[in-house]
Design an enzyme around this catalytic site. Structure first.
Site, PDB file in Angstrom:
ATOM      1  N   GLY A   1       0.839  -1.199   0.000  1.00  0.00           N
ATOM      2  CA  GLY A   1       0.000   0.000   0.000  1.00  0.00           C
ATOM      3  C   GLY A   1       0.870   1.242   0.000  1.00  0.00           C
TER       4      GLY A   1
ATOM      5  N   LEU B   1      -1.294   7.352   2.264  1.00  0.00           N
ATOM      6  CA  LEU B   1      -0.545   8.151   3.229  1.00  0.00           C
ATOM      7  C   LEU B   1       0.263   7.266   4.159  1.00  0.00           C
ATOM      8  CD1 LEU B   1      -2.935  11.053   4.217  1.00  0.00           C
ATOM      9  CD2 LEU B   1      -1.109  10.997   2.543  1.00  0.00           C
TER      10      LEU B   1
ATOM     11  N   ARG C   1     -20.631  13.055  12.772  1.00  0.00           N
ATOM     12  CA  ARG C   1     -21.138  12.377  11.582  1.00  0.00           C
ATOM     13  C   ARG C   1     -22.219  11.340  11.879  1.00  0.00           C
ATOM     14  NH1 ARG C   1     -15.347  11.577   8.476  1.00  0.00           N
ATOM     15  NH2 ARG C   1     -15.133  13.792   8.072  1.00  0.00           N
TER      16      ARG C   1
ATOM     17  N   GLU D   1      -5.728   3.253   7.751  1.00  0.00           N
ATOM     18  CA  GLU D   1      -7.118   2.805   7.896  1.00  0.00           C
ATOM     19  C   GLU D   1      -7.199   1.287   8.069  1.00  0.00           C
ATOM     20  OE1 GLU D   1      -9.796   4.579   5.055  1.00  0.00           O
ATOM     21  OE2 GLU D   1     -11.477   3.296   5.686  1.00  0.00           O
TER      22      GLU D   1
HETATM   23  C1  LIG Z   1     -13.769  10.638  -0.365  1.00  0.00           C
HETATM   24  C2  LIG Z   1     -12.996  10.608   0.906  1.00  0.00           C
HETATM   25  C3  LIG Z   1     -12.684  11.780   1.573  1.00  0.00           C
HETATM   26  C4  LIG Z   1     -11.954  11.758   2.751  1.00  0.00           C
HETATM   27  N1  LIG Z   1     -11.650  12.941   3.369  1.00  0.00           N
HETATM   28  C5  LIG Z   1     -10.883  12.917   4.491  1.00  0.00           C
HETATM   29  C6  LIG Z   1     -10.475  14.137   5.116  1.00  0.00           C
HETATM   30  O1  LIG Z   1     -10.790  15.224   4.664  1.00  0.00           O
HETATM   31  N2  LIG Z   1      -9.691  14.060   6.220  1.00  0.00           N
HETATM   32  C7  LIG Z   1      -9.295  12.872   6.753  1.00  0.00           C
HETATM   33  O2  LIG Z   1      -8.557  12.864   7.739  1.00  0.00           O
HETATM   34  N3  LIG Z   1      -9.672  11.700   6.168  1.00  0.00           N
HETATM   35  C8  LIG Z   1     -10.443  11.698   5.058  1.00  0.00           C
HETATM   36  N4  LIG Z   1     -10.815  10.505   4.480  1.00  0.00           N
HETATM   37  C9  LIG Z   1     -10.287   9.260   5.004  1.00  0.00           C
HETATM   38  C10 LIG Z   1      -8.848   9.065   4.568  1.00  0.00           C
HETATM   39  O3  LIG Z   1      -8.670   9.603   3.280  1.00  0.00           O
HETATM   40  C11 LIG Z   1      -8.421   7.616   4.515  1.00  0.00           C
HETATM   41  O4  LIG Z   1      -8.824   6.957   5.656  1.00  0.00           O
HETATM   42  C12 LIG Z   1      -6.923   7.511   4.425  1.00  0.00           C
HETATM   43  O5  LIG Z   1      -6.435   8.307   3.386  1.00  0.00           O
HETATM   44  C13 LIG Z   1      -6.478   6.082   4.218  1.00  0.00           C
HETATM   45  O6  LIG Z   1      -5.098   6.058   3.974  1.00  0.00           O
HETATM   46  P1  LIG Z   1      -4.336   4.685   3.921  1.00  0.00           P
HETATM   47  O7  LIG Z   1      -2.917   5.013   3.621  1.00  0.00           O
HETATM   48  O8  LIG Z   1      -4.609   3.902   5.139  1.00  0.00           O
HETATM   49  O9  LIG Z   1      -4.995   3.864   2.706  1.00  0.00           O
HETATM   50  P2  LIG Z   1      -5.235   4.228   1.166  1.00  0.00           P
HETATM   51  O10 LIG Z   1      -4.874   5.605   0.821  1.00  0.00           O
HETATM   52  O11 LIG Z   1      -6.595   3.745   0.830  1.00  0.00           O
HETATM   53  O12 LIG Z   1      -4.180   3.324   0.416  1.00  0.00           O
HETATM   54  C14 LIG Z   1      -4.321   1.946   0.289  1.00  0.00           C
HETATM   55  C15 LIG Z   1      -3.140   1.444  -0.496  1.00  0.00           C
HETATM   56  O13 LIG Z   1      -3.123   0.025  -0.425  1.00  0.00           O
HETATM   57  C16 LIG Z   1      -2.981  -0.526  -1.714  1.00  0.00           C
HETATM   58  N5  LIG Z   1      -3.651  -1.823  -1.685  1.00  0.00           N
HETATM   59  C17 LIG Z   1      -4.886  -2.123  -1.209  1.00  0.00           C
HETATM   60  N6  LIG Z   1      -5.106  -3.443  -1.303  1.00  0.00           N
HETATM   61  C18 LIG Z   1      -4.006  -3.979  -1.859  1.00  0.00           C
HETATM   62  C19 LIG Z   1      -3.632  -5.306  -2.204  1.00  0.00           C
HETATM   63  N7  LIG Z   1      -4.419  -6.339  -1.974  1.00  0.00           N
HETATM   64  N8  LIG Z   1      -2.423  -5.483  -2.791  1.00  0.00           N
HETATM   65  C20 LIG Z   1      -1.570  -4.441  -3.022  1.00  0.00           C
HETATM   66  N9  LIG Z   1      -1.877  -3.176  -2.677  1.00  0.00           N
HETATM   67  C21 LIG Z   1      -3.083  -2.957  -2.106  1.00  0.00           C
HETATM   68  C22 LIG Z   1      -3.578   0.473  -2.660  1.00  0.00           C
HETATM   69  O14 LIG Z   1      -2.997   0.314  -3.920  1.00  0.00           O
HETATM   70  C23 LIG Z   1      -3.159   1.780  -1.987  1.00  0.00           C
HETATM   71  O15 LIG Z   1      -1.848   2.101  -2.391  1.00  0.00           O
HETATM   72  C24 LIG Z   1     -11.547  10.520   3.298  1.00  0.00           C
HETATM   73  C25 LIG Z   1     -11.869   9.343   2.645  1.00  0.00           C
HETATM   74  C26 LIG Z   1     -12.595   9.368   1.462  1.00  0.00           C
HETATM   75  C27 LIG Z   1     -12.938   8.078   0.811  1.00  0.00           C
END
Ligand SMILES: Cc1cc2nc3c(=O)[nH]c(=O)nc-3n(C[C@H](O)[C@H](O)[C@H](O)COP(=O)(O)OP(=O)(O)OC[C@H]3O[C@@H](n4cnc5c(N)ncnc54)[C@H](O)[C@@H]3O)c2cc1C
Ligand code: SF4
Ligand code: FES
Lengths: 643, 256
Positions: free
Chosen positions: A39, A42, A336, A431
């Site tokens: 992944g 962020l 929310r 997340e």
């Molecule tokens: C529309 C929207 C608006 C939002 N606005 C806000 C906001 O304003 N403020 C806030 O704090 N939060 C906000 N959130 C929540 C926040 O954006 C997310 O919770 C956060 O960005 C998740 O980051 P992450 O790095 O955990 O996962 P993600 O950014 O979802 O990244 C997941 C990564 O895992 C990879 N991946 C997934 N499964 C696999 C697999 N099986 N094999 C290989 N790679 C895989 C993907 O390619 C990706 O690179 C928002 C969410 C959404 C949907």
């Protein structure tokens, strides 16, 4: 059994003391370790870049064609940090307190405090990287109040905060790729975890262009794979968001915590028809100036839906600003979960608006009168444009129609204070883990958590594990690699052999309906039991009557989808089990059996003040529940009230 | 439903980069004007799958116009007929009943076709890897407010930083030039105080990689700006040229 590894001592000193007590890896030895990061959102990008800077070898994976496209990119509103730049009374403790309370007292104090503590470093880091945050005329950073917070602690970059933060982390990642310390694998999907003697030692991936199913070895594996909201079919997540990596790790021994905690976001563009593939969020910041209302009576709502009257025919006294009426002190800015549930309530009463009647109004008429259209445009222009684009309705002229949609999953892999799952050497960040938001996440806190985990927590905690391993490279020829690889290959072949009459989307949509109906904004025992049976039935239907086309050795989007839906069909049942077990209402989990006389969520701290962590025990075996009791030493548990 | 449309699609189908592709005609029936373009393709694909035919492959993910994953040449225009939108944000109300729609992948030697409408844009990543960053490690950075930046400068940097790396600029350009994309990143850092120390070496490194990837040169036709879904301006290219030539003349720093 479950050891959270929360260090002893006063809350404010825990993290510093813990950092001091953690074992360190000598700088010269770091390059002897390989870390797999799955992944590049962020959490993943920040972790991969920071670990590579320290000297570790990193292999990073994502399913998109570039690490920059992770769904973090879509976050609109902002990121919290306890900088107190506005001199309005913010502090680390206040951010901690708000997050614990907002999470309805279902998160670990120590983790949340650490999150608030490192939040200030995140903003410094991002600015140093060149993230163009919004600024005031004096040149200093601007803040806004977000999601009902009583202080202005949210940093933002127009309505594209996630994009700019992710591009910052992506630039740090690129710098390391260029140096050769990170090897990036785009269009690779993780399909299994390899464990040797109970420790995580690698992953199995499918190359989504060639179909090659390959093993990758590492001394530790970090899952940064995001949330599982797409179990509901429709959500604000990207189309490819999935639970596969986390779920397969769960089946290899990682406990899954609080799977039923789902956040349903109050302000999304409503569904238009069966063709709907995803839902678009309208940032929560809109509630700072927009007023939520529906017609006062069912009769008026019916007339409006049929077009017998126009919106402008409804006078002030015909409108019910239900949030302002019920929650005079927070009004439209209630959290929310409260806003969502109230929208459902008025729609269920038959007072919904729009052709389908499944929507409420978010009205800017007053804001435009008060501030002028130009100011409103400067604040929300891109959101208004997006709304106009999708609905063909001009929000400067008529109220927006909004309705709640699945948005975020607070549940996820159980991790200890070091972010390690119950499988040694396997970590979960962002997340993907369950750790910081309890039963409800506050706005602008997910971006903060993802970057906190990646930039400022894992670089410290991972050393403690690695330092105890010795320097031997992971044995690539260990039979577990080939065994696990073969399992994945067989599973792919099994999917490709399915030649029934239903499409994968048919099944996914049905699953979504079941989850939304019975495990959505309101849940009750009878409904959940019904859902469990229906999901089991649907799983049988999938494995007997779905069709998956094409072959493995090519780009095959049917196959990708099928694998993800197969995992959602298993996760869905666990979510229902978890919701059934938790016979209390808390945060995003509303059990109809547990409400106050006024219809608000009623917690049961005596019986449910714990994290529910589920252990997989084999196919069609019931999962086993482990409880991690939650201790609150620094906050007093109160019933949340926003009246 | 009233207002629904029937359309004829001519879609580029190509099994992989080793086989030759061809146009195949499909009928899209009963299409609601509220559908997005990609939802229309979903509907067509569901029918194909039911008939046992391989669905049309195309890249997409966020469907919110921000991730940059979707692409498509629609009736000769990248991201379709509407200005300032990505394909995923294009709605069927921009088309009319009975229309024929020709759908092709991005056409550029630097973006080889993977399958059908999906292309390989990893050249963009490699350009960013060559220098699209500021050299700072995690930790040990000054307080965020220690570097005041005039609002006007910050806003301008934001305008450049907003590029979604979709590749429409390349697809729109008769020379397949990637100048708009590259200049957006170079501009963002050239504008900000944080980016000053390496501004010239950055420009050199990124331009060198851009050339190595086989993108064409810029002849100022402006097609890129016209098709960019997020409004990246041609002024970025002018700024990039300034950075690049200053670097060449004064050899301020060597690329690294
Ligand atoms: C529309 C929207 C608006 C939002 N606005 C806000 C906001 O304003 N403020 C806030 O704090 N939060 C906000 N959130 C929540 C926040 O954006 C997310 O919770 C956060 O960005 C998740 O980051 P992450 O790095 O955990 O996962 P993600 O950014 O979802 O990244 C997941 C990564 O895992 C990879 N991946 C997934 N499964 C696999 C697999 N099986 N094999 C290989 N790679 C895989 C993907 O390619 C990706 O690179 C928002 C969410 C959404 C949907
Ligand atoms: S400059 Fe515009 S068209 Fe080119 S890649 Fe960036 S967003 Fe796409
Ligand atoms: S799918 Fe993300 S921009 Fe179109």
């Amino acid at each position: 059994m479950l050891d959270s590894k929360v260090p002893a001592g006063p809350l404010a000193e825990k993290w510093s003391k813990h950092k001091f007590n953690l074992k360190l890896v000598n700088p010269a030895n770091k390059r002897k370790y390989t870390i797999i990061v799955v992944g590049t959102g962020l959490a993943g990008s920040s972790a991969a870049a920071s670990l590579a800077e320290l000297g570790y070898n990193v292999k990073a994976f994502c399913y998109q064609d570039s690490p920059r496209r992770a769904h973090s990119i879509a976050a609109q509103g902002g990121i919290n940090a306890a900088k107190n730049y506005q001199n309005d009374g913010d502090s680390v403790f206040r951010l901690f307190y708000d997050t614990i309370k907002g999470g309805d007292y279902r998160a670990r104090e120590a983790n949340v405090y650490r999150l608030a503590e490192v939040s200030v470093n995140i903003i410094d880091q991002c600015v140093a990287q060149g993230v163009p945050f919004a600024r005031e005329y004096g040149g200093l950073l601007d803040n806004r109040s977000f999601g009902g917070a009583q202080v202005s602690r949210t940093f933002y970059a127009r309505g594209q905060t996630g994009q700019q933060l992710l591009l910052g982390a992506y630039s740090a990642l690129n710098r390391q790729i260029n140096k050769g310390t990170v090897k990036m694998y785009n269009r690779h999907e993780m399909l299994d975890l390899v464990t040797i003697d109970g420790h995580a030692r690698g992953i199995i991936t499918r190359n989504m262009v060639t179909g090659a199913i390959e093993a990758h070895e590492g001394h530790a594996v970090l899952l940064c794979t995001g949330g599982y909201g797409n179990v509901f079919y429709l959500s604000t997540n990207a189309m490819g968001c999935n639970v596969t990596a986390a779920w397969r790790a769960h089946k290899r021994g990682a406990f899954f915590a609080n799977p039923c905690y789902t956040q349903i976001h109050p302000t999304c563009i409503p569904v238009t028809g069966d063709h709907q593939s995803k839902l678009t969020l309208m940032s929560e910041s809109l509630r700072n100036d927009g007023r939520v209302w529906v017609p006062k009576t069912v009769e008026l709502a019916q007339k409006l839906r049929k077009g017998e009257i126009k919106i402008s025919d409804l006078k002030e006294e015909d409108r019910d600003y239900y949030l302002e009426r019920k929650y005079p002190s927070f009004g439209n800015l209630v959290p929310r979960d409260v806003a969502s549930r109230n929208a459902k309530e008025v729609v269920d009463e038959g007072r919904g608006v729009g052709a389908s009647g499944i929507a409420v109004y978010l009205d800017f008429e007053d804001a435009i009168k008060r501030l002028g259209e130009d100011t409103v445009r400067a604040k929300y222009g891109n959101l208004f444009d997006m709304y106009y684009q999708i609905t063909d309705e001009n929000p400067y002229k008529q109220p927006m129609r909004i309705y709640p949609a699945v948005h975020y999953t607070m549940g996820g892999l159980w991790v200890d204070y070091n972010l390690m799952t119950t499988v040694p050497g396997l970590y979960a960040l962002g997340e993907c883990n369950f750790s910081d938001h309890g039963a409800n996440r506050l706005g602008a806190s997910a971006l903060m958590q993802g970057l906190a985990d990646g930039y400022f927590v894992i670089p410290y905690t991972i050393g403690d594990y690695l330092a105890g391993l010795g320097f031997d490279p992971v044995d690539r020829n260990h039979p577990e690699f080939e065994k696990t690889r073969k399992t994945v290959e067989d599973n792919v072949q099994r999917l490709l052999s399915l030649k029934g009459s239903k499409t994968v989307d048919d099944i996914h949509k049905k699953l979504g309906h079941i989850m939304w109906e019975y495990c959505g904004m309101a849940r009750n025992e009878a409904g959940l039991i019904k859902a469990k049976g229906q999901i089991q039935e649907l799983r049988r239907e999938f494995w007997s009557d779905v069709t998956v086309l094409g072959e493995n050795e090519e780009m095959n989007q049917s196959l990708e989808k099928a694998g993800r839906v197969a995992d959602f069909l298993e996760l869905g049942e666990l979510m229902v089990d978890d919701a059934l077990n938790r016979r209390e209402s808390c945060g995003g989990h509303f059990r109809e059996e547990s409400q106050t006389e006024e219809g608000e969520a009623k917690r049961d701290d005596e019986n449910f003040k714990y994290v529910a962590a589920w252990e997989y025990r084999g196919e069609s075996q019931p999962e086993v529940l482990h409880k991690e009791p939650l201790e609150f030493e620094n906050v007093k548990l109160t019933q949340r009230s926003y009246k | 439903m009233s207002g629904n449309m029937n359309l004829t699609l001519k879609v580029w189908r190509q099994k992989n980069d080793k086989t030759r592709g061809k146009f195949v005609t499909y009928q899209a029936t009963n299409i609601s004007p509220d559908m997005s373009f990609l939802e229309m393709l979903d509907v067509v694909n569901e029918e194909l799958v039911r008939k046992g035919e391989d669905p049309i492959h195309f890249d997409h993910d966020c469907r919110e116009g921000i991730c940059g994953m979707c692409s498509l040449h629609i009736n000769g225009r990248p991201h379709g007929p509407k200005q300032g939108t990505t394909t995923c944000q294009l709605h069927m109300r921009s088309f009319h009943d009975g229309q024929t729609i020709v759908i092709e992948p991005w056409r550029s030697a630097a973006f080889p076709v993977i399958k059908d409408l999906a292309v390989d844009r990893s050249a963009f990543d490699r350009i960013q890897q060559a220098g699209g960053y500021i050299n700072v490690n995690t930790g040990g950075v000054p307080d965020a407010n220690a570097i005041p930046i005039p609002k006007k400068v910050a806003d301008e940097a934001f305008e450049s930083a907003t590029c979604i790396a979709c590749g429409a600029c390349v697809a729109a350009c008769k020379n397949a030039s990637a100048m708009l994309f590259v200049s957006a990143k170079i501009s963002q850092y050239a504008l900000l105080p944080q980016g000053q120390t390496e501004r010239y070496s950055r420009a050199q490194a990124m331009v060198a990689q851009m050339d190595a990837e086989g993108f064409g040169s810029c002849t100022n036709t402006g097609a890129c700006e016209a098709e960019c879904p997020v409004g990246i301006k041609l002024t970025n290219i002018a700024r990039m040229n300034r950075e690049y030539f200053t670097a060449k003349i004064f050899k301020q720093e060597e690329p690294h």
